[in-house]
Design an enzyme around this catalytic site. Structure first.
Site, PDB file in Angstrom:
ATOM      1  N   HIS A 243       0.833  -1.210   0.000  1.00  0.00           N
ATOM      2  CA  HIS A 243       0.000   0.000   0.000  1.00  0.00           C
ATOM      3  C   HIS A 243       0.869   1.261   0.000  1.00  0.00           C
ATOM      4  O   HIS A 243       0.657   2.177  -0.808  1.00  0.00           O
ATOM      5  CB  HIS A 243      -0.897  -0.060   1.248  1.00  0.00           C
ATOM      6  CG  HIS A 243      -1.770   1.126   1.499  1.00  0.00           C
ATOM      7  ND1 HIS A 243      -3.128   1.097   1.294  1.00  0.00           N
ATOM      8  CD2 HIS A 243      -1.491   2.374   1.972  1.00  0.00           C
ATOM      9  CE1 HIS A 243      -3.654   2.275   1.623  1.00  0.00           C
ATOM     10  NE2 HIS A 243      -2.673   3.076   2.044  1.00  0.00           N
ATOM     11  N   GLU A 244       1.841   1.300   0.888  1.00  0.00           N
ATOM     12  CA  GLU A 244       2.664   2.510   0.985  1.00  0.00           C
ATOM     13  C   GLU A 244       3.510   2.717  -0.270  1.00  0.00           C
ATOM     14  O   GLU A 244       3.702   3.839  -0.722  1.00  0.00           O
ATOM     15  CB  GLU A 244       3.557   2.465   2.238  1.00  0.00           C
ATOM     16  CG  GLU A 244       2.812   2.364   3.566  1.00  0.00           C
ATOM     17  CD  GLU A 244       1.735   3.418   3.778  1.00  0.00           C
ATOM     18  OE1 GLU A 244       1.793   4.485   3.131  1.00  0.00           O
ATOM     19  OE2 GLU A 244       0.825   3.160   4.581  1.00  0.00           O
ATOM     20  N   HIS A 247       1.495   4.484  -2.816  1.00  0.00           N
ATOM     21  CA  HIS A 247       1.530   5.948  -2.683  1.00  0.00           C
ATOM     22  C   HIS A 247       2.843   6.506  -3.226  1.00  0.00           C
ATOM     23  O   HIS A 247       2.858   7.529  -3.908  1.00  0.00           O
ATOM     24  CB  HIS A 247       1.411   6.360  -1.205  1.00  0.00           C
ATOM     25  CG  HIS A 247       0.063   6.148  -0.595  1.00  0.00           C
ATOM     26  ND1 HIS A 247      -1.114   6.546  -1.193  1.00  0.00           N
ATOM     27  CD2 HIS A 247      -0.293   5.600   0.600  1.00  0.00           C
ATOM     28  CE1 HIS A 247      -2.142   6.252  -0.382  1.00  0.00           C
ATOM     29  NE2 HIS A 247      -1.666   5.666   0.694  1.00  0.00           N
TER      30      HIS A 247
HETATM   31 ZN   LIG Z   1      -2.645   5.099   2.528  1.00  0.00          ZN
END
Ligand SMILES: [Zn+2]
Length: 327
Positions: A243-244, A247
């Protein structure tokens, strides 16, 4: 494992009113998460730093900061305008250099293990967890777990172990975080620096979005026990890392912007009014076509629930790579 002590404290003190969506949209400080977030198991909340260049993931219950990682509409507009400008710059640069945009990318990864001491509780996780995290990234980004294949693969360059109580836990937005990253960050715009440790405020992780001008804050911070085989129950299959890094490669949350407007700026992720937690069945929070993308890596569900990126997200990441991070 149970909630960490700070979470338990806040859990006891939790207020029973506000919905999580309200919590996420408010800018006040000193908030306690909604009681609904505590009910069955940890949910997560994303915390947002003060600028539009970073994003976070949090376990249920939480933290006392404003929810920083929900970008405002203005912040996403600024980011989208910056992406367009960066693409124009790069197109001109490439035309001049006779270069073409990359279609596949191998990302060098430097992992910094921040430790308080030599104990596991003090952050000393074994290399095996880190190697497993790199495998999880490669599976997720290749589509092997069931989603679209992206252009990205990840290659561990080095594990850098640092014992420094002043940096432990890693406190999001602190001068200690700045000092840590300034001291440790390695490589160019294409190098993924991953900082592992105990984190402040019940956070699972946070990340910076790409910027045209590289700075030392660039990178992802991940709760060490969220790595595959770690002790963070429901969040220990490595998808906080996935997830990170999403980003870091310019993806927003699937619930960015809610039901209206351009949402997460990706056309094949159905609009979603608010984050999904745990692993709900049939969730459909917007009238637009499609159930909520709860299995997407950029939502907030349990690691066991999320397994895919979409083709649109894969395109967005590669476009952003060529705009911001390609050599
Ligand atoms: Zn997030």
């Amino acid at each position: 494992m149970g909630l960490r002590p700070n979470l338990l404290t806040r859990r006891t003190a939790g207020v029973a009113s506000t919905s999580l969506a309200l919590l996420l949209s408010t800018a006040a400080v000193g908030l306690v998460p909604a009681a609904s977030a505590f009910s069955a198991a940890p949910a997560e909340v994303c915390v947002e730093p003060a600028d539009a260049y970073s994003d976070a993931r949090v376990k249920a219950g939480a933290h006392t900061k404003r929810e920083p990682n929900e970008l405002t509409a203005k912040e996403t507009r600024e980011r989208e305008a910056d992406l367009a400008a960066a693409l124009r710059e790069r197109a001109n640069f490439r035309a001049g250099a006779g270069a073409s945009a990359l279609a596949t990318v191998t990302v060098p990864v430097i992992v910094h293990v921040i430790q308080e001491d030599s104990t596991r509780a003090g952050g000393n996780i074994p290399d095996s967890l880190i190697n497993s995290q790199i495998s999880v990234l490669n599976q997720a980004y290749s589509g092997a777990t069931g989603g679209a294949a992206t252009a990205f693969s990840f290659q561990l360059q080095r594990i850098n172990r640092v014992t420094n109580p002043a940096w432990y836990p890693i406190v999001q937005g602190s001068s200690a975080e700045r000092s840590m990253k300034s001291s440790l960050r390695e490589g160019g715009k294409n190098t993924l620096n991953m900082y592992l440790g105990e984190l402040s405020d019940g956070l699972l992780g946070w990340a910076t979005f790409p910027k045209r001008r590289l700075d030392s804050m660039d990178g992802v911070v991940v709760l060490s026990e969220s790595l595959p085989g770690g002790t963070a129950t429901n969040y220990n299959q490595g998808d906080t890392g996935t997830h990170e890094v999403g980003h870091w490669l310019n993806l927003y949350h699937t619930f960015q912007g809610g039901c209206s407007g351009s949402g997460d700026s990706v056309s094949d992720t159905p609009a979603e009014a608010s984050p999904a937690y745990q692993c709900p069945t049939g969730r459909d929070t917007c009238t637009a076509t499609g159930l909520d993308p709860i299995t997407n890596f950029m939502d907030y569900t349990y690691d066991s629930c999320m397994y895919q990126f979409t083709a649109g997200q894969a395109d967005r990441m590669l476009t952003a790579w060529n705009a911001y991070r390609a050599a």
